[in-house]
Design a protein around this motif. Structure first.
Motif, PDB file in Angstrom:
ATOM      1  N   ASN A  61       9.297 -11.482  -6.126  1.00  0.00           N
ATOM      2  CA  ASN A  61       8.886 -12.175  -7.182  1.00  0.00           C
ATOM      3  C   ASN A  61       9.400 -11.704  -8.413  1.00  0.00           C
ATOM      4  O   ASN A  61       9.284 -13.033  -9.056  1.00  0.00           O
ATOM      5  CB  ASN A  61       7.153 -12.164  -7.142  1.00  0.00           C
ATOM      6  N   SER A 103       9.644 -15.426 -10.658  1.00  0.00           N
ATOM      7  CA  SER A 103       8.287 -15.487 -10.968  1.00  0.00           C
ATOM      8  C   SER A 103       7.379 -14.881 -11.962  1.00  0.00           C
ATOM      9  O   SER A 103       6.405 -15.726 -12.677  1.00  0.00           O
ATOM     10  CB  SER A 103       7.171 -15.838  -9.770  1.00  0.00           C
ATOM     11  N   ASP A 112       0.374 -10.864  -5.287  1.00  0.00           N
ATOM     12  CA  ASP A 112       2.268 -10.577  -4.674  1.00  0.00           C
ATOM     13  C   ASP A 112       1.625  -9.680  -4.452  1.00  0.00           C
ATOM     14  O   ASP A 112       1.827  -9.049  -3.232  1.00  0.00           O
ATOM     15  CB  ASP A 112       2.514 -10.768  -5.926  1.00  0.00           C
TER      16      ASP A 112
END
Length: 294
Positions: A114, A117, A284
């Motif tokens: 991730n 992000s 996450d």
């Protein structure tokens, strides 16, 4: 009547385009609506902003208003973008502390999946023992903690993240290295135990008796692994702690005692709301652990 940002935006569009039609098209409004905004603005100021009805030449007041309006619109738009970016978790600052085993195994997976992000987010990751994590949370110095909470959960919101089994860690030269079955407490009775802060938390009667007779203790994983590697003795650690240490030359054998586990929780203060970026990181982490289980 109070001045509104859309009035200033409409005036700037007309001043820069030099006519109502082009300004209206730029703003997505009708020329009559834009003309009405200008009339309201001039009525509020008590002076004309354009020399003629053609709107192609500003008065002295109009020139001043244009300069000020463009500055204000730029500031307003920047503020709106900042607010929307923060609300959308595109910017922010997240402070997270985890036990070392999670810092070395789960968190790298979370970020590798991730990381794009979080380009605009400053993430501060610290690894420490569970007691220190709970203290830092209570003092508001971290946003998210990943720790073993035991009975110290007052004032915290916690969610079970994973259960980690304990096992015996020994050198490849130790007799238990070739042991293919689960290791019982009885089989450890004659082994030299190097106790540590994690193994001391196992509350079974057999574990407490074994630790009571231990003559060696160490609380730093580097020291523990060094002594085990030298075949001075064996130690008992959670499996993830061994994985995070990257000790490929050491042998991990799970304990037969099914109670010998530690529960690791995702924790935060119960009376404090997380920032949008912190909530995204929390999601996450949970998703990554769920996929690891699968």
């Amino acid at each position: 009547m109070a001045l509104k940002i859309e009035m200033l935006r409409g005036f700037v569009a007309v001043a820069r385009n030099g006519n109502l039609s082009d300004a209206a098209e730029q703003l997505g409004r009708t020329p009559s609506a834009v003309s009405m905004m200008l009339k309201q603005l001039e009525l509020h100021l008590g002076e004309p902003l354009f020399e003629t009805d053609r709107k192609n030449k500003l008065t002295v007041l109009g020139q001043f208003v244009l300069e000020q309006a463009e500055q204000e619109i730029a500031h307003f738009d920047t503020t709106v973008r900042a607010i929307e970016s923060y609300a959308g978790a595109e910017v922010g600052h997240v402070r997270i502390a985890t036990v070392p085993s999670v810092a070395g195994t789960i968190m790298p997976r979370v970020f590798s999946r991730n990381i794009n992000s979080y380009d605009g987010v400053r993430i501060e990751l610290r690894d420490m023992d569970s007691k220190s994590i709970l203290h830092e949370l209570s003092q508001g110095r971290i946003d998210i903690g990943i720790a073993t909470i035991g009975q110290n959960s007052s004032g915290l919101d916690s969610r079970l993240l994973l259960t980690d089994r304990f096992g015996v860690v020994c050198s490849s030269a130790h007799e238990l290295a070739n042991h293919r079955d689960l290791v019982t407490w009885a089989e450890l009775a004659n082994a030299r135990l190097i106790m540590n802060g994690l193994s001391e938390g196992i509350g079974s009667t057999e574990s407490l008796a074994l630790h009571a007779g231990a003559g060696l203790s160490a609380y730093n994983l580097t020291s523990i692994f060094g002594m085990v590697r030298a075949n001075i003795g064996v130690t008992i650690l959670p499996e993830m702690a061994v994985q995070a240490g990257g000790q490929a030359d050491l042998v991990f054998r799970p304990l037969a005692d099914e109670v010998a586990t530690r529960q690791i929780h995702l924790v935060r203060k119960a009376d404090s709301a997380l920032s949008p970026a912190a909530r995204r990181l929390e999601r996450d982490i949970l998703k990554t652990v769920e996929e690891m289980r699968a």
